[in-house]
Design an enzyme around this catalytic site. Structure first.
Site, short mmCIF file in Angstrom:
data_model
loop_
_atom_site.label_atom_id
_atom_site.label_comp_id
_atom_site.label_asym_id
_atom_site.label_seq_id
_atom_site.Cartn_x
_atom_site.Cartn_y
_atom_site.Cartn_z
N GLU A 82 12.59 -22.55 -29.25
CA GLU A 82 12.05 -21.97 -28.00
C GLU A 82 11.30 -20.35 -28.89
O GLU A 82 11.99 -19.33 -28.84
CB GLU A 82 13.18 -21.58 -27.37
N LYS B 263 10.29 -25.85 -26.88
CA LYS B 263 10.35 -25.16 -25.58
C LYS B 263 9.33 -23.90 -25.61
O LYS B 263 9.85 -22.89 -26.06
CB LYS B 263 11.85 -24.85 -25.46
P1 13P Z 1 13.11 -18.89 -18.00
O1 13P Z 1 12.79 -20.24 -17.58
O2 13P Z 1 13.68 -18.10 -16.85
O3 13P Z 1 12.07 -18.59 -18.77
O4 13P Z 1 14.31 -19.33 -19.05
C1 13P Z 1 14.26 -20.09 -19.98
C2 13P Z 1 15.11 -19.88 -21.20
O5 13P Z 1 16.15 -20.73 -21.25
C3 13P Z 1 15.20 -18.52 -21.64
O6 13P Z 1 15.67 -18.51 -22.81
#
Ligand code: 13P
Length: 340
Positions: A177, A219
């Protein structure tokens, strides 16, 4: 590692039209969200809230995996059943956030580097033994005057890749991510440029560190203008910009893509995901799914307010958002779904 086991897990996580639910807010982040609503910031309140989520009826119809935080991973329902068992019994795969947070980066004012590599192999083994089959690590990239710097992008890409390689060694699917934040007044074009640069650097590092792309999930953020940017493009333009950017830099071998929501409203997150799938699904090498936290949870938290009497209504709101995003995966979400 058995690569095929990892690839099977990726396929289960992104099967059909399901997606991931991130419920891995750290204690400080969870407490901050509770404080805004006047909910007590205690371990018991966090436990009760997470019990509400994992016991939501029919959650497994739309959610294939949930991402837990260390505290939640070790907690139980009031009746003593572990949350990991409740999740698994619902046909949902448990996952775990394994970074230890984004910290100020030395020599790089206003930028962050995500920590958590020290001792990670040992922690990953423990999580695997506790039932986790996938993990998450979030890097944070801030857009502003003169930032992000190359140093920040490269340091975060290296850490993400070291984490991903370790996960695959242990048998956990890494969810990678790299989040370009929506904070600020930058334009859609700037977000696109930064996201392109970040993903390009991340995939270079993943390649260098021998991460198996088929056995990971990306992600990313959607490509959107900053929250304070006066020009906010229409849903289709966001969908086009996001897909164009991903096609330029995400190798076709990647197991799948599951977006973060990043502070968009719940309905915008669903509309934008829907537009991407409606317009491009049949032409993309990977599935476009969701791994939302706020865009699934927020309405439920707003209803719950820490009160037992509100649990059922909050669970209905949570299920509703999960179902809307499931429909968005098929390109079948529409405004009528939001009417009571
Ligand atoms: P949000 O969808 O609230 O951005 O959170 C996703 C997430 O896992 C942040 O690390």
């Amino acid at each position: 590692m058995n690569a095929q086991d990892l690839i099977d897990t990726v396929q289960m996580l992104l099967a059909a039209d399901k997606g991931l639910l991130a419920m891995d807010e750290s204690n400080p982040t969870c407490n901050k969200r509770f404080a805004k609503l006047g909910i007590p910031q205690t371990e018991e309140a966090r436990r009760a809230y997470r019990e509400l989520i994992v016991t939501t009826p029919r959650l497994g119809e739309c959610i294939s995996g949930v991402i837990l935080y260390d505290e939640t991973n070790r907690q139980q329902k009031k009746d003593g059943t572990s949350f990991v068992k409740v999740i698994t019994d619902a046909g949902i795969i448990p996952g775990i956030k394994v970074d230890t947070g984004a910290k100020d980066m030395a020599g790089h004012p206003k930028e962050k580097i995500t920590e958590g590599l020290d001792g990670l192999r040992v922690r990953l083994k423990e999580y695997f033994q506790m039932g986790a089959r996938f993990a998450k690590w979030r890097a944070v990239i801030t857009v502003g005057d003169g930032i992000p710097s190359q140093g920040c992008i490269e340091a975060n890409a290296q850490a993400l890749s070291s984490y991903a390689a370790l996960c695959q060694e242990i048998g956990l699917v890494p969810v990678v991510e790299p989040e370009v934040l929506m904070d600020g007044d930058h334009t859609l074009e700037r977000c696109s440029k930064v996201t392109h640069e970040v993903l390009h650097t991340v995939f270079n590092q993943l390649y260098t560190q021998r991460v198996t792309l088929e056995a990971m999930i990306l992600k990313p953020n959607m490509v959107v203008p900053g929250l304070a940017c006066p020009k906010q493009q229409a849903v289709d333009e966001i969908a086009d910009a996001t897909v164009r950017c991903l096609l330029q830099v995400v190798p076709a071998a990647v197991g799948g893509i599951a977006f973060l929501s990043g502070g968009q409203s719940c309905t915008l997150a669903s509309e934008r995901l829907n537009a991407m799938n409606l317009r491009f699904k049949s032409r993309l090498p990977w599935g476009l799914a969701f791994s939302f936290a706020r865009a699934i949870q927020q309405p439920a938290m707003d209803i719950w307010l820490g009160k037992e009497n509100n649990v059922s209504a909050a669970q209905q709101a949570l299920y509703h958002r999960a179902r809307c995003n499931q429909a968005a995966r098929r390109g079948e979400y529409n405004a009528a779904m939001e009417r009571p």
